[in-house]
Design an enzyme around this catalytic site. Structure first.
Site: not given
Ligand SMILES: Cc1c(COc2ccc(F)c(F)c2F)oc2cccc(OCCCNCc3cccnc3)c12
Length: 425
Positions: A132-134, A168, A425
């Site tokens: 993670n965290f790349l 992920t 995460l």
């Molecule tokens: C990310 C993400 C979002 C974006 O959500 C918001 C972004 C900006 C906002 F102002 C806001 F209110 C959000 F809800 O909505 C999600 C809903 C379910 C799960 C989510 O991400 C799961 C965690 C993913 N790991 C972090 C990641 C995600 C993509 C690439 N690399 C790392 C997310």
């Protein structure tokens, strides 16, 4: 030069008939002892999270250079406390925290992490790493540092005789084992509208949207309380039994699950206080009068920086994490219609209470994916589909696709739900 063509991952159009490792088995002594050569102005480093200065270096790098949304409006804002939780799980290996520094200045300009875990894909359990965290500094993009970071963390993981990894990402790489969709439940709609995350629908008003997302003043589940370390035996049995029903899941040891649900709260005299400002993970249980724990629900705090907004500089976001309900265990099969109806009703209640708790903890939005049994409650609790997808990948393992909770038209599959039980995460 196609990096991913050189890696043990399922090719995009590959037909999968049998599941299993892609690479021929190897041993650690076949793995190079020394890191891959870097461009001469850079040097490899291993980050030490016992050193607060180095935790801050990781925080500073990701704060300015980590994942943003497509419109470059928001950026993940992982806190130093978050890294202490996410990267110091039981069995963590310091050498798997890989950094790249500028040789002349020692400035940290890239990072990638691995932590050990056991990953089950259907009936096969793989000793794995979770990568993670790349992150590569914005000014150093397209210098091909990413393939080097991936190869170096793989080398260090292979040295410990681990040959698989779970990762992920929002990007499409060869080849996802599953894909889940982002869902969001507004808590503070006005703030989400101010920052441009939640537009005002046509023919509606701010007042109507604010009232649409109002939640009851108090929680309604008898016996709902913050989890304590003493609950782990019952919570472990409940959650492990529930997760055994999914095709992709982490195989937890009890001390691992305790870390993921409780971090260091209640340990060595540290308080277990829901309102602790440094807290990043919350877990709640439902305990009956007889002392039986029938449900557990948890969520973690991962704010997003709001880029270029006059009124707000960050959004406080709660992400749904692990949960389980004993209702789900009342039938051997997840296809049992009567139990599914009961589970749906129970999860709606459990997550309505989680939403109320997150409101009282000053979160602005509660995020969830379409994994686990989430499709049973997302619509009913007014979650809205987001425009993002999260792809799940297993390194060096060929697996038949696993349902991510979506139908072919990307809508929720409320009948089969998902086969994904691993929350990243
Ligand atoms: C990310 C993400 C979002 C974006 O959500 C918001 C972004 C900006 C906002 F102002 C806001 F209110 C959000 F809800 O909505 C999600 C809903 C379910 C799960 C989510 O991400 C799961 C965690 C993913 N790991 C972090 C990641 C995600 C993509 C690439 N690399 C790392 C997310």
């Amino acid at each position: 030069y196609k990096f991913w063509r050189t890696q043990p991952v399922t090719k995009f159009d590959e037909k999968i008939d049998d599941e299993g490792s892609i690479d021929a088995p190897k041993t650690p002594d076949e793995v190079p002892d020394h890191p891959y050569p870097l461009l001469k102005e850079f040097e490899w480093d291993t980050l030490d999270l016992n050193d607060p200065v180095q935790i801050t270096e990781i925080y500073d790098l990701l704060y300015a250079n980590y994942v943003e949304d497509a419109d470059e409006t928001f950026r993940f804002k992982y806190s130093p406390q978050f890294f202490d939780w996410a990267l110091r799980a039981p069995g963590c290996r310091p050498e798997w925290l890989v950094g790249v520094r500028v040789a002349a200045t020692k400035k940290l300009v890239a990072f990638i992490s691995g932590i050990p875990m056991h990953l089950r894909v259907r009936n096969t359990t793989l000793p794995s790493a979770e990568v993670n965290f790349l992150c590569v500094h914005k000014k150093l993009r397209s210098k091909r540092l990413t393939p080097l970071l991936i190869k170096e963390v793989t080398r260090r993981i292979n040295k410990q005789n681990i040959w698989h990894a779970l990762y992920t990402g929002g990007v499409i790489l060869p080849s996802p084992v599953s894909t889940c969709r982002y869902y969001h439940r507004s808590i503070n709609w006005a703030k989400l509208n101010d920052v441009g995350f939640s537009p005002l629908p046509p023919n509606s008003t701010r007042a109507k949207m604010i009232s649409k997302y109002l939640l009851p003043a108090k929680t309604s589940l008898p016996g709902l309380r913050l989890m304590e370390r003493g609950d782990i035996d019952q919570v472990y049995d409940l959650l492990v039994t529930y997760l055994s029903k999914f095709e992709l899941a982490q195989v937890f040891e009890k001390d691992e699950l305790l870390h993921w649900l409780m971090h260091d709260h209640g340990l060595n005299g540290k308080s277990n206080d829901a309102n602790d400002p440094d807290r990043v993970i919350w877990a709640y249980v439902v305990e009956t009068e007889k002392g039986a724990i029938t449900d557990v629900v948890s969520f973690y705090k991962l704010p997003s920086t709001v880029l270029g907004n006059a009124k707000h500089d960050s959004i406080n976001i709660a992400y749904s994490f692990y949960y389980a309900s004993s209702v789900a265990l009342e039938a051997p099969s997840r296809a049992d219609v009567a139990v599914t109806a009961k589970l749906k009703a129970r999860l709606i209640k459990l997550f309505e209470n989680a939403l109320i708790l997150s409101r009282d903890l000053d979160f602005d939005v509660f995020n969830a994916l379409t994994l686990l049994d989430n499709p049973l409650f997302l619509d009913e609790l007014k979650f809205g589909a987001g425009d993002g997808y999260l792809n799940y990948y297993v390194f060096n393992y060929k697996a038949r696709p696993i349902a991510g909770g979506l139908l072919p038209d990307q809508s929720l599959d409320v009948v089969n739900r998902s086969g994904v039980g691993a929350v990243m995460l």
